[in-house]
Design a protein around this motif. Structure first.
Motif, PDB file in Angstrom:
ATOM      1  N   LYS A  35      98.469 -38.467  49.761  1.00 13.62           N
ATOM      2  CA  LYS A  35      97.665 -39.547  50.336  1.00 13.62           C
ATOM      3  C   LYS A  35      98.117 -39.866  51.755  1.00 13.62           C
ATOM      4  O   LYS A  35      97.298 -40.172  52.615  1.00 13.62           O
ATOM      5  CB  LYS A  35      97.766 -40.785  49.449  1.00 13.62           C
ATOM      6  N   LEU A  36      99.412 -39.809  52.000  1.00 17.14           N
ATOM      7  CA  LEU A  36      99.894 -40.065  53.355  1.00 17.14           C
ATOM      8  C   LEU A  36      99.341 -39.026  54.326  1.00 17.14           C
ATOM      9  O   LEU A  36      98.873 -39.362  55.422  1.00 17.14           O
ATOM     10  CB  LEU A  36     101.427 -40.046  53.370  1.00 17.14           C
ATOM     11  N   GLN A  37      99.387 -37.782  53.921  1.00 16.40           N
ATOM     12  CA  GLN A  37      98.845 -36.723  54.781  1.00 16.40           C
ATOM     13  C   GLN A  37      97.366 -36.944  55.051  1.00 16.40           C
ATOM     14  O   GLN A  37      96.876 -36.717  56.160  1.00 16.40           O
ATOM     15  CB  GLN A  37      99.067 -35.370  54.119  1.00 16.40           C
ATOM     16  N   SER A  38      96.657 -37.392  54.045  1.00 16.84           N
ATOM     17  CA  SER A  38      95.227 -37.647  54.215  1.00 16.84           C
ATOM     18  C   SER A  38      94.991 -38.756  55.239  1.00 16.84           C
ATOM     19  O   SER A  38      94.115 -38.643  56.111  1.00 16.84           O
ATOM     20  CB  SER A  38      94.611 -38.023  52.860  1.00 16.84           C
ATOM     21  N   ARG A  39      95.790 -39.822  55.145  1.00 18.43           N
ATOM     22  CA  ARG A  39      95.626 -40.930  56.101  1.00 18.43           C
ATOM     23  C   ARG A  39      95.964 -40.467  57.519  1.00 18.43           C
ATOM     24  O   ARG A  39      95.367 -40.928  58.496  1.00 18.43           O
ATOM     25  CB  ARG A  39      96.525 -42.097  55.707  1.00 18.43           C
ATOM     26  N   LEU A  40      96.924 -39.574  57.650  1.00 16.47           N
ATOM     27  CA  LEU A  40      97.349 -39.142  58.983  1.00 16.47           C
ATOM     28  C   LEU A  40      96.316 -38.281  59.700  1.00 16.47           C
ATOM     29  O   LEU A  40      96.453 -38.015  60.892  1.00 16.47           O
ATOM     30  CB  LEU A  40      98.680 -38.387  58.885  1.00 16.47           C
ATOM     31  N   THR A  41      95.289 -37.858  58.983  1.00 18.60           N
ATOM     32  CA  THR A  41      94.217 -37.104  59.648  1.00 18.60           C
ATOM     33  C   THR A  41      93.443 -37.990  60.622  1.00 18.60           C
ATOM     34  O   THR A  41      92.665 -37.489  61.429  1.00 18.60           O
ATOM     35  CB  THR A  41      93.248 -36.507  58.620  1.00 18.60           C
ATOM     36  N   LEU A  42      93.674 -39.308  60.546  1.00 17.09           N
ATOM     37  CA  LEU A  42      93.024 -40.217  61.499  1.00 17.09           C
ATOM     38  C   LEU A  42      93.667 -40.150  62.879  1.00 17.09           C
ATOM     39  O   LEU A  42      93.097 -40.639  63.855  1.00 17.09           O
ATOM     40  CB  LEU A  42      93.098 -41.661  60.986  1.00 17.09           C
ATOM     41  N   LEU A  43      94.829 -39.544  62.971  1.00 18.02           N
ATOM     42  CA  LEU A  43      95.512 -39.469  64.265  1.00 18.02           C
ATOM     43  C   LEU A  43      94.720 -38.633  65.264  1.00 18.02           C
ATOM     44  O   LEU A  43      94.061 -37.650  64.904  1.00 18.02           O
ATOM     45  CB  LEU A  43      96.904 -38.848  64.094  1.00 18.02           C
ATOM     46  N   HIS A  44      94.825 -39.023  66.519  1.00 11.07           N
ATOM     47  CA  HIS A  44      94.282 -38.200  67.598  1.00 11.07           C
ATOM     48  C   HIS A  44      95.018 -36.854  67.608  1.00 11.07           C
ATOM     49  O   HIS A  44      96.223 -36.811  67.328  1.00 11.07           O
ATOM     50  CB  HIS A  44      94.482 -38.919  68.935  1.00 11.07           C
ATOM     51  N   PRO A  45      94.340 -35.754  67.917  1.00  9.34           N
ATOM     52  CA  PRO A  45      95.006 -34.444  67.901  1.00  9.34           C
ATOM     53  C   PRO A  45      96.290 -34.389  68.724  1.00  9.34           C
ATOM     54  O   PRO A  45      97.266 -33.748  68.309  1.00  9.34           O
ATOM     55  CB  PRO A  45      93.936 -33.507  68.464  1.00  9.34           C
ATOM     56  N   ARG A 247     100.816 -32.337  76.864  1.00 13.26           N
ATOM     57  CA  ARG A 247     100.236 -31.137  76.285  1.00 13.26           C
ATOM     58  C   ARG A 247      98.755 -31.336  76.005  1.00 13.26           C
ATOM     59  O   ARG A 247      98.322 -32.377  75.532  1.00 13.26           O
ATOM     60  CB  ARG A 247     100.947 -30.817  74.966  1.00 13.26           C
ATOM     61  N   ALA A 248      97.991 -30.322  76.316  1.00 15.95           N
ATOM     62  CA  ALA A 248      96.563 -30.401  76.068  1.00 15.95           C
ATOM     63  C   ALA A 248      96.297 -30.374  74.574  1.00 15.95           C
ATOM     64  O   ALA A 248      97.052 -29.815  73.800  1.00 15.95           O
ATOM     65  CB  ALA A 248      95.866 -29.210  76.738  1.00 15.95           C
ATOM     66  N   PRO A 249      95.194 -30.977  74.127  1.00 13.28           N
ATOM     67  CA  PRO A 249      94.880 -30.971  72.708  1.00 13.28           C
ATOM     68  C   PRO A 249      94.770 -29.549  72.176  1.00 13.28           C
ATOM     69  O   PRO A 249      94.251 -28.653  72.840  1.00 13.28           O
ATOM     70  CB  PRO A 249      93.527 -31.693  72.661  1.00 13.28           C
ATOM     71  N   ASP A 250      95.295 -29.334  70.988  1.00 15.56           N
ATOM     72  CA  ASP A 250      95.252 -28.032  70.353  1.00 15.56           C
ATOM     73  C   ASP A 250      94.154 -28.041  69.301  1.00 15.56           C
ATOM     74  O   ASP A 250      94.262 -28.704  68.279  1.00 15.56           O
ATOM     75  CB  ASP A 250      96.606 -27.731  69.708  1.00 15.56           C
ATOM     76  N   PRO A 251      93.057 -27.303  69.530  1.00 18.49           N
ATOM     77  CA  PRO A 251      91.949 -27.347  68.585  1.00 18.49           C
ATOM     78  C   PRO A 251      92.305 -26.777  67.232  1.00 18.49           C
ATOM     79  O   PRO A 251      91.583 -26.989  66.263  1.00 18.49           O
ATOM     80  CB  PRO A 251      90.870 -26.518  69.285  1.00 18.49           C
ATOM     81  N   THR A 252      93.386 -26.011  67.143  1.00 14.67           N
ATOM     82  CA  THR A 252      93.761 -25.412  65.868  1.00 14.67           C
ATOM     83  C   THR A 252      94.761 -26.265  65.102  1.00 14.67           C
ATOM     84  O   THR A 252      95.224 -25.864  64.044  1.00 14.67           O
ATOM     85  CB  THR A 252      94.381 -24.021  66.086  1.00 14.67           C
ATOM     86  N   LEU A 253      95.096 -27.413  65.679  1.00 14.54           N
ATOM     87  CA  LEU A 253      96.123 -28.245  65.061  1.00 14.54           C
ATOM     88  C   LEU A 253      95.694 -28.707  63.678  1.00 14.54           C
ATOM     89  O   LEU A 253      94.603 -29.193  63.476  1.00 14.54           O
ATOM     90  CB  LEU A 253      96.386 -29.460  65.936  1.00 14.54           C
ATOM     91  N   GLN A 254      96.596 -28.568  62.743  1.00 12.63           N
ATOM     92  CA  GLN A 254      96.338 -29.019  61.382  1.00 12.63           C
ATOM     93  C   GLN A 254      96.932 -30.399  61.185  1.00 12.63           C
ATOM     94  O   GLN A 254      97.835 -30.795  61.907  1.00 12.63           O
ATOM     95  CB  GLN A 254      96.968 -28.030  60.391  1.00 12.63           C
TER      96      GLN A 254
END
Length: 260
Positions: A35-45, A247-254
């Protein structure tokens, strides 16, 4: 108090995270890793990437302190270097610097505990700005640093007594208090998220603490070699802000995994 608010994204994220309570009170973290990982998907890349760097370091820094005694030192160093090279945020840099300071002091205490009457010569053995002071004041109980790190005398006594369980409790408590200070004024911003994740990792680790295994580990640590450490006081100052561009945003960032 300086309150930094970064908008509804992090207000929503922090509001969704349950209070963790006290470090030694919970039998398990108040929120699961999934659940924590799921919430952290709200972070900016960009912030997800920074959190990954933090976790790369913290997941090792919060690990058993055998990391001061073996090949894991190189991994810890790599994580710290990568972090300092990319992250300019002063709060997060201070968090990492505090962990490095603690590990350096523990390395010195262990060396003395196993009978080294003089500091190491001709080899790097610690991190950060306190290495020279520790070497110069090696014979003093707290290396003359008790005003800066008031936990040293207590930890030293516990180390000499072989009471690793209490020692680990003291160290975890020290880190927890450091996070208290770093979190002051941060409620709904990225720093608040990072501090929450760092706290979550401590609660998770302590809830899985195995006292018997800790005593076995203690015996191993006392005899362990510290020669694997590959950095000295030349490590960049945690207060020195790199001039490199963010650092520029990484589009592949998980989504960043929680420290574990």
């Amino acid at each position: 108090m300086s309150l930094r608010v970064t908008g509804p994204r992090y207000t929503l994220l922090m509001a969704s995270l349950p209070p963790l309570g006290g470090l030694f009170e919970a039998r398990s973290p108040a929120i699961s890793l999934l659940k924590l990982q799921s919430r952290l998907t709200l972070l900016h890349p960009d912030d997800q990437h920074t959190l990954e760097l933090m976790e790369g370091f913290l997941s090792q820094a919060v690990r058993d302190d055998d990391s001061l005694a073996g090949p894991i030192d190189a991994r810890l160093l790599t994580s710290a270097r990568g972090f300092f090279a990319e992250v300019t945020n002063p709060t997060l840099r201070q968090l990492v610097a505090q962990r490095l300071d603690q590990r350096t002091i523990l390395a010195a205490l262990r060396r003395r505990h196993r009978g080294e009457s003089e500091p190491p010569r001709g080899q790097p053995w610690g991190f950060g700005p306190w290495v020279t002071t520790i070497e110069r004041r090696w014979k003093e109980p707290a290396f003359g640093l008790e005003a800066v790190f008031p936990w040293i005398p207590e930890v030293s006594r516990q180390l000499e007594a072989g009471d690793l369980v209490t020692l680990e409790r003291t160290l975890f408590g020290t880190i927890w208090k450091d996070l208290d200070r770093l979190g002051f004024g941060h409620l709904f911003d990225f720093e608040a998220v990072v501090i929450y994740v760092a706290r979550w990792a401590l609660v998770d680790r302590w809830s899985h603490f195995d006292a018997q295994a800790a005593q076995v580990r203690f015996a191993d640590l006392v005899n362990a070699s510290l020669e694997g450490i590959a950095i000295g006081s030349e490590e960049p100052s945690p207060t020195a802000v790199p001039t490199a561009s963010p650092r520029a945003p990484d589009p592949t960032l998980q989504p960043a995994p929680a420290s574990r």
